[in-house]
Write a protein that holds these residues in place. Structure first.
Motif, PDB file in Angstrom:
ATOM      1  N   ILE A 176      -7.439  -3.166 -14.947  1.00 28.38           N
ATOM      2  CA  ILE A 176      -7.016  -2.970 -13.560  1.00 28.38           C
ATOM      3  C   ILE A 176      -7.893  -1.894 -12.939  1.00 28.38           C
ATOM      4  O   ILE A 176      -7.958  -0.767 -13.446  1.00 28.38           O
ATOM      5  N   LEU A 177      -8.585  -2.233 -11.867  1.00 31.83           N
ATOM      6  CA  LEU A 177      -9.427  -1.281 -11.138  1.00 31.83           C
ATOM      7  C   LEU A 177     -10.400  -0.559 -12.069  1.00 31.83           C
ATOM      8  O   LEU A 177     -10.635   0.642 -11.962  1.00 31.83           O
ATOM      9  N   TYR A 184      -5.612 -11.613  -8.435  1.00 31.25           N
ATOM     10  CA  TYR A 184      -6.113 -10.680  -7.432  1.00 31.25           C
ATOM     11  C   TYR A 184      -4.976  -9.858  -6.844  1.00 31.25           C
ATOM     12  O   TYR A 184      -3.876 -10.369  -6.607  1.00 31.25           O
ATOM     13  N   ILE A 185      -5.246  -8.587  -6.615  1.00 25.57           N
ATOM     14  CA  ILE A 185      -4.275  -7.719  -5.953  1.00 25.57           C
ATOM     15  C   ILE A 185      -4.268  -8.041  -4.461  1.00 25.57           C
ATOM     16  O   ILE A 185      -5.322  -8.078  -3.815  1.00 25.57           O
ATOM     17  N   SER A 233      -8.132   0.257  -0.309  1.00 21.33           N
ATOM     18  CA  SER A 233      -9.404  -0.169  -0.904  1.00 21.33           C
ATOM     19  C   SER A 233      -9.203  -1.042  -2.147  1.00 21.33           C
ATOM     20  O   SER A 233     -10.146  -1.695  -2.615  1.00 21.33           O
ATOM     21  N   ASP A 234      -7.980  -1.057  -2.687  1.00 20.18           N
ATOM     22  CA  ASP A 234      -7.698  -1.861  -3.882  1.00 20.18           C
ATOM     23  C   ASP A 234      -7.392  -3.315  -3.538  1.00 20.18           C
ATOM     24  O   ASP A 234      -7.360  -4.171  -4.429  1.00 20.18           O
ATOM     25  N   ASP A 235      -7.161  -3.585  -2.267  1.00 19.49           N
ATOM     26  CA  ASP A 235      -6.813  -4.943  -1.853  1.00 19.49           C
ATOM     27  C   ASP A 235      -7.939  -5.916  -2.207  1.00 19.49           C
ATOM     28  O   ASP A 235      -9.113  -5.662  -1.919  1.00 19.49           O
ATOM     29  N   SER A 238      -8.889  -6.650  -5.253  1.00 19.54           N
ATOM     30  CA  SER A 238      -9.493  -6.344  -6.557  1.00 19.54           C
ATOM     31  C   SER A 238      -9.014  -7.331  -7.620  1.00 19.54           C
ATOM     32  O   SER A 238      -7.871  -7.797  -7.592  1.00 19.54           O
ATOM     33  N   GLU A 254       0.833  -1.199   0.000  1.00 21.75           N
ATOM     34  CA  GLU A 254       0.000   0.000   0.000  1.00 21.75           C
ATOM     35  C   GLU A 254       0.871   1.254   0.000  1.00 21.75           C
ATOM     36  O   GLU A 254       1.818   1.376   0.774  1.00 21.75           O
ATOM     37  N   PRO A 281      -1.190   1.693  -5.288  1.00 22.76           N
ATOM     38  CA  PRO A 281      -2.409   1.097  -4.729  1.00 22.76           C
ATOM     39  C   PRO A 281      -2.772   1.682  -3.362  1.00 22.76           C
ATOM     40  O   PRO A 281      -1.904   2.112  -2.596  1.00 22.76           O
ATOM     41  N   HIS A 282      -4.073   1.674  -3.099  1.00 24.14           N
ATOM     42  CA  HIS A 282      -4.596   2.099  -1.805  1.00 24.14           C
ATOM     43  C   HIS A 282      -5.235   0.893  -1.123  1.00 24.14           C
ATOM     44  O   HIS A 282      -5.485  -0.140  -1.754  1.00 24.14           O
TER      45      HIS A 282
END
Length: 215
Positions: A166-167, A211-212, A186-188, A190, A143, A183-184
């Motif tokens: 991506i996202l 998956y991220i 909230s992206d975990d 995704s 992150e 990445p932030h």
């Protein structure tokens, strides 16, 4: 005019007459393609299909008849289709091979009309993969630190179109697509997806996802 005379005229027109129509066809190896002759014959004319081999053109068909001098395997894959009562004579090639690639002409015997078509045979990629994926199908990142995600296709002629998502955003390339971002939290978790194929013919046979996972 006899059949023998038609072949003589055919050779003369190919050498001296210009063609006004140019078309391109793209087809996946192993499938069937129809090369459409945009011109139509009438009671005074008929259509010949030919393919360029080296520095000359080899006759493939005359009206609905496939040239008997062709290789047996090739003959079995050729068929003239269309509504002949309306003057249509299109050339179908089944189980397309790489050797079928090249320049084709449909010539209207009895006129100076005809068209040239370029057939490109596509060999699709054998696989597609997202880089740096763990055995648990995760792409590791931290992150707040830049991470790069890439997707690569293996094989394919010509180089396939790659669509990496991506996202919710799409990143495209030929044979390879990648994107670097920060990445932030909230992206975990995704999902990242990738497709490989050929957009021009709406053929995208391969896809993969991962998956991220942020640490």
């Amino acid at each position: 005019m006899t059949v023998g005379e038609s072949y003589t005229l055919y050779k003369l027109v190919l050498k001296f007459s210009g063609f006004t129509t140019a078309q391109e066809s793209n087809v996946v190896i192993g499938s069937t393609v129809q090369l459409r002759c945009p011109d139509k014959s009438n009671s005074q004319t008929w259509i010949i299909w030919s393919k360029k081999v080296g520095d000359r053109f080899i006759t493939y068909s005359e009206a609905t008849n496939i040239d008997p001098g062709l290789d047996q395997d090739l003959k079995s894959r050729l068929q003239v289709t269309g509504d002949q009562t309306a003057g249509e004579y299109h050339l179908n090639i089944s189980d397309v091979r790489k050797s079928d690639e090249g320049t084709y002409k449909c010539l209207i015997i009895g006129t100076s009309g005809g068209s040239t078509q370029q057939l490109t045979v596509i060999i699709g990629p054998t696989s597609v993969y997202i880089g740096n994926v763990t055995p648990y199908n995760k792409i590791l990142g931290i992150e707040g630190q830049d991470m790069t995600i890439n997707c690569t296709a293996v094989g394919g002629q010509p180089a396939p179109d790659i669509k990496l998502v991506i996202l919710g955003s799409i990143y495209a390339g030929l044979g390879l697509a990648q994107h670097t971002f920060t990445p932030h939290s909230s992206d975990d978790g995704s999902t990242v997806t990738c497709q490989a194929g050929y957009n021009q013919i709406n053929f995208n046979p391969l896809s993969t996802s991962a998956y991220i996972h942020l640490m």
